[in-house]
Design an enzyme around this catalytic site. Structure first.
Site, PDB file in Angstrom:
ATOM      1  N   ARG A 126      -2.745 -17.685  -0.656  1.00 16.12           N
ATOM      2  CA  ARG A 126      -3.002 -17.481  -2.093  1.00 16.12           C
ATOM      3  C   ARG A 126      -4.304 -16.729  -2.364  1.00 16.12           C
ATOM      4  O   ARG A 126      -4.872 -16.818  -3.452  1.00 16.12           O
ATOM      5  CB  ARG A 126      -2.990 -18.813  -2.847  1.00 16.12           C
ATOM      6  CG  ARG A 126      -1.642 -19.528  -2.781  1.00 16.12           C
ATOM      7  CD  ARG A 126      -1.611 -20.743  -3.700  1.00 16.12           C
ATOM      8  NE  ARG A 126      -0.295 -21.371  -3.659  1.00 16.12           N
ATOM      9  CZ  ARG A 126       0.037 -22.349  -2.810  1.00 16.12           C
ATOM     10  NH1 ARG A 126      -0.868 -22.794  -1.936  1.00 16.12           N
ATOM     11  NH2 ARG A 126       1.240 -22.866  -2.825  1.00 16.12           N
ATOM     12  N   LYS A 148      -4.918  -3.661  -8.843  1.00 14.76           N
ATOM     13  CA  LYS A 148      -3.460  -3.684  -8.830  1.00 14.76           C
ATOM     14  C   LYS A 148      -2.981  -3.577  -7.385  1.00 14.76           C
ATOM     15  O   LYS A 148      -3.411  -2.685  -6.649  1.00 14.76           O
ATOM     16  CB  LYS A 148      -2.881  -2.523  -9.639  1.00 14.76           C
ATOM     17  CG  LYS A 148      -2.704  -2.801 -11.105  1.00 14.76           C
ATOM     18  CD  LYS A 148      -1.898  -1.680 -11.748  1.00 14.76           C
ATOM     19  CE  LYS A 148      -1.646  -1.940 -13.212  1.00 14.76           C
ATOM     20  NZ  LYS A 148      -0.854  -0.855 -13.844  1.00 14.76           N
ATOM     21  N   GLU A 190      -4.380  12.387 -10.962  1.00 15.65           N
ATOM     22  CA  GLU A 190      -5.004  11.201 -11.547  1.00 15.65           C
ATOM     23  C   GLU A 190      -6.368  11.530 -12.156  1.00 15.65           C
ATOM     24  O   GLU A 190      -6.794  10.892 -13.125  1.00 15.65           O
ATOM     25  CB  GLU A 190      -5.145  10.103 -10.494  1.00 15.65           C
ATOM     26  CG  GLU A 190      -3.824   9.544  -9.990  1.00 15.65           C
ATOM     27  CD  GLU A 190      -3.119   8.652 -11.003  1.00 15.65           C
ATOM     28  OE1 GLU A 190      -3.704   8.363 -12.075  1.00 15.65           O
ATOM     29  OE2 GLU A 190      -1.981   8.239 -10.728  1.00 15.65           O
ATOM     30  N   LYS A 232     -11.776   4.389 -15.100  1.00 14.19           N
ATOM     31  CA  LYS A 232     -10.945   3.250 -14.703  1.00 14.19           C
ATOM     32  C   LYS A 232     -11.748   1.963 -14.686  1.00 14.19           C
ATOM     33  O   LYS A 232     -11.262   0.907 -15.101  1.00 14.19           O
ATOM     34  CB  LYS A 232     -10.311   3.500 -13.334  1.00 14.19           C
ATOM     35  CG  LYS A 232      -9.288   2.436 -12.965  1.00 14.19           C
ATOM     36  CD  LYS A 232      -8.275   2.892 -11.958  1.00 14.19           C
ATOM     37  CE  LYS A 232      -7.145   1.880 -11.856  1.00 14.19           C
ATOM     38  NZ  LYS A 232      -6.146   2.258 -10.835  1.00 14.19           N
ATOM     39  N   GLU A 242      -3.822  -5.923 -17.675  1.00 13.69           N
ATOM     40  CA  GLU A 242      -2.988  -5.005 -18.454  1.00 13.69           C
ATOM     41  C   GLU A 242      -2.344  -5.671 -19.661  1.00 13.69           C
ATOM     42  O   GLU A 242      -1.163  -5.504 -19.946  1.00 13.69           O
ATOM     43  CB  GLU A 242      -1.901  -4.386 -17.543  1.00 13.69           C
ATOM     44  CG  GLU A 242      -1.377  -3.058 -18.052  1.00 13.69           C
ATOM     45  CD  GLU A 242      -0.499  -2.359 -17.044  1.00 13.69           C
ATOM     46  OE1 GLU A 242      -0.923  -1.304 -16.543  1.00 13.69           O
ATOM     47  OE2 GLU A 242       0.597  -2.855 -16.734  1.00 13.69           O
ATOM     48  N   ARG A 246      -5.537  -1.471 -20.777  1.00 14.40           N
ATOM     49  CA  ARG A 246      -5.289  -0.909 -19.448  1.00 14.40           C
ATOM     50  C   ARG A 246      -4.016  -0.066 -19.393  1.00 14.40           C
ATOM     51  O   ARG A 246      -3.862   0.784 -18.513  1.00 14.40           O
ATOM     52  CB  ARG A 246      -5.239  -2.039 -18.410  1.00 14.40           C
ATOM     53  CG  ARG A 246      -5.091  -1.515 -16.986  1.00 14.40           C
ATOM     54  CD  ARG A 246      -5.370  -2.573 -15.948  1.00 14.40           C
ATOM     55  NE  ARG A 246      -5.187  -2.028 -14.616  1.00 14.40           N
ATOM     56  CZ  ARG A 246      -5.655  -2.581 -13.507  1.00 14.40           C
ATOM     57  NH1 ARG A 246      -6.333  -3.711 -13.561  1.00 14.40           N
ATOM     58  NH2 ARG A 246      -5.442  -2.032 -12.336  1.00 14.40           N
ATOM     59  N   ASN A 250      -1.554   4.330 -17.540  1.00 13.45           N
ATOM     60  CA  ASN A 250      -0.197   4.683 -17.134  1.00 13.45           C
ATOM     61  C   ASN A 250       0.260   6.009 -17.738  1.00 13.45           C
ATOM     62  O   ASN A 250       1.447   6.350 -17.651  1.00 13.45           O
ATOM     63  CB  ASN A 250       0.778   3.573 -17.545  1.00 13.45           C
ATOM     64  CG  ASN A 250       0.566   2.307 -16.745  1.00 13.45           C
ATOM     65  OD1 ASN A 250       0.495   2.345 -15.526  1.00 13.45           O
ATOM     66  ND2 ASN A 250       0.455   1.181 -17.430  1.00 13.45           N
ATOM     67  N   HIS A 253       2.951   8.101 -16.068  1.00 12.43           N
ATOM     68  CA  HIS A 253       3.505   7.335 -14.958  1.00 12.43           C
ATOM     69  C   HIS A 253       4.927   6.824 -15.191  1.00 12.43           C
ATOM     70  O   HIS A 253       5.634   6.535 -14.221  1.00 12.43           O
ATOM     71  CB  HIS A 253       2.590   6.150 -14.628  1.00 12.43           C
ATOM     72  CG  HIS A 253       1.362   6.544 -13.870  1.00 12.43           C
ATOM     73  ND1 HIS A 253       0.447   7.456 -14.367  1.00 12.43           N
ATOM     74  CD2 HIS A 253       0.898   6.166 -12.661  1.00 12.43           C
ATOM     75  CE1 HIS A 253      -0.529   7.602 -13.483  1.00 12.43           C
ATOM     76  NE2 HIS A 253      -0.273   6.845 -12.443  1.00 12.43           N
ATOM     77  N   HIS A 257       6.974   7.713 -12.083  1.00 13.76           N
ATOM     78  CA  HIS A 257       7.541   6.745 -11.150  1.00 13.76           C
ATOM     79  C   HIS A 257       9.046   6.928 -11.007  1.00 13.76           C
ATOM     80  O   HIS A 257       9.608   6.746  -9.919  1.00 13.76           O
ATOM     81  CB  HIS A 257       7.233   5.322 -11.609  1.00 13.76           C
ATOM     82  CG  HIS A 257       5.830   4.894 -11.323  1.00 13.76           C
ATOM     83  ND1 HIS A 257       5.269   3.756 -11.865  1.00 13.76           N
ATOM     84  CD2 HIS A 257       4.864   5.439 -10.548  1.00 13.76           C
ATOM     85  CE1 HIS A 257       4.035   3.620 -11.432  1.00 13.76           C
ATOM     86  NE2 HIS A 257       3.761   4.636 -10.638  1.00 13.76           N
ATOM     87  N   HIS A 269       2.855  11.311  -5.117  1.00 12.68           N
ATOM     88  CA  HIS A 269       2.644  10.605  -6.377  1.00 12.68           C
ATOM     89  C   HIS A 269       2.020  11.525  -7.421  1.00 12.68           C
ATOM     90  O   HIS A 269       2.456  11.559  -8.581  1.00 12.68           O
ATOM     91  CB  HIS A 269       1.732   9.400  -6.126  1.00 12.68           C
ATOM     92  CG  HIS A 269       1.333   8.662  -7.363  1.00 12.68           C
ATOM     93  ND1 HIS A 269       2.209   7.861  -8.071  1.00 12.68           N
ATOM     94  CD2 HIS A 269       0.143   8.605  -8.034  1.00 12.68           C
ATOM     95  CE1 HIS A 269       1.581   7.341  -9.122  1.00 12.68           C
ATOM     96  NE2 HIS A 269       0.327   7.774  -9.123  1.00 12.68           N
TER      97      HIS A 269
END
Length: 365
Positions: A126, A148, A190, A232, A242, A246, A250, A253, A257, A269
């Site tokens: 964890r 992330k 990016e 960022k 998010e 946040r 994206n 994206h 994606h 990417h």
């Protein structure tokens, strides 16, 4: 952005505050700060790396030996490494070495590697200590920053993951200097994204001289990394999981994606996000919020970086089906980050399919 104990004398340190606060160290020759960044109490360390960095990972291991027991986990390169089977391999290595909660994982590679390493660290017992050492431009300005982590499934990209803050991010610019130029340019998508959503100085630097801006040895290149990381860091400091702000990260994206998925992750990417940003710009224009000049600026900057700005016309239905499974959707309703103007992002929620298709026609080849 100030010098710090983790950095070399010329290092820039950008703090992430809020939940799981940590520092991002940017500079040349800062790789030797990785050991110090692990903190006290760590005994065992797993370095997760791709095959292309096997020699450098072994060198990093040598610098840590004596202070830590260090294991190496070589994983497939790029998106092929972001699979549950690869995470299970890392868990197996850690289990056989009796890793405890006081031990650590280092993600040493590009964005896919840091995503996978972060997910492994977040899920083992964890959560164990994580230090990210991105070796690509994309990793430095995006994937390794923000906490992330994730893996892909057959249904889409990053659908399984966790928010998990690293203890530190060490971005050694010397690692980027030897990258192929096409990989550096792909990472610039990016950087450009940060320019359009929050930091127009980025766009000005690129437009002034694209060759100087993309030269990893130039001061301008470093400045662009610092500006992008700063964007960022500010965003995730105020919205780690998010819940709101946040989402602006994206930009480009949602379609990006979907393109990656359609291309079975054979597209870089950055290339997919470049097309996605032009699409998002067209959505903004068609809704009447984004001036034509800003849309045109998307195309001119991305063209100068030799990044794609179109996608085949006949692929729309496939892309739409994938976007409807996007993790940003709410109750089956698509959400897109668009711009109301330069550095003024907003959320377009539940747009009509006809509008989405009309925007796609503007980028279709």
């Amino acid at each position: 952005m100030t010098p710090d104990a983790l950095g070399a004398p010329d290092a820039t340190v950008i703090p992430v505050t809020g939940d799981g606060a940590y520092d991002i160290v940017i500079g040349r020759g800062v790789l030797d700060r990785v050991g110090d960044s692990l903190g006290a109490g760590v005994n065992k360390v797993l370095i997760v790396h791709p095959p292309t960095l096997a020699l450098l990972a072994a060198e990093l291991r040598e610098t840590l030996l004596g202070r830590f027991e260090v294991l190496l986990a070589e994983i497939p390169d790029a998106e092929a490494g972001k699979r549950v089977e690869v995470a299970a391999f890392c868990w197996q290595v850690m289990g056989q070495a009796d890793f405890t909660r006081t031990d650590a994982v280092i993600g040493f590679g590009g964005g896919a590697v840091t995503d996978l390493a972060g997910f492994v660290a977040a899920t083992w017992l964890r959560g164990v200590t994580l230090v990210q050492v991105p070796t690509t431009l994309l990793g430095m300005v995006d994937a390794a920053v923000g906490g992330k982590t994730g893996i892909n499934t057959n249904e889409g990209k990053n659908l399984v993951g966790a928010f998990y803050a690293p203890r530190a991010v060490i971005a050694d610019l010397d690692l980027v200097a030897s990258l192929p130029r096409n990989e550096i340019l792909a990472g610039f998508a990016e950087v450009v994204k940060c320019g359009f959503i929050a930091e127009p100085e980025i766009l000005d630097i690129i437009e002034r001289d694209v060759d100087v801006a993309t030269d990893p040895l130039s001061d301008e290149f470093r400045r662009l990394i610092e500006l992008s990381v700063g964007v960022k860091a500010r965003v995730v400091s105020s919205d780690f999981k998010e819940a709101g702000l946040r989402e602006i990260l994206n930009y480009g994206h949602t379609l990006g994606h979907a393109i990656e998925h359609a291309e079975r992750y054979q597209w870089r990417h950055g290339a997919a996000v470049a097309v996605g940003m032009v699409y998002a710009a067209e959505l903004g224009r068609l809704t009447g919020s984004l001036p034509d000049a800003v849309v045109d600026r998307h195309r001119s900057i991305l063209n100068a970086l030799t990044l794609p700005i179109s996608y085949p016309a006949g692929r729309w239905q496939t892309l739409l089906a994938t976007m409807q499974r996007d993790k940003k959707a709410r109750a089956g309703m698509l959400r897109f980050i668009v711009l109301d103007d330069l550095a003024r992002p907003s959320v377009l929620q539940g747009p009509e399919t006809a509008l989405l298709y009309a925007a796609y026609q503007e980028i279709a080849s």
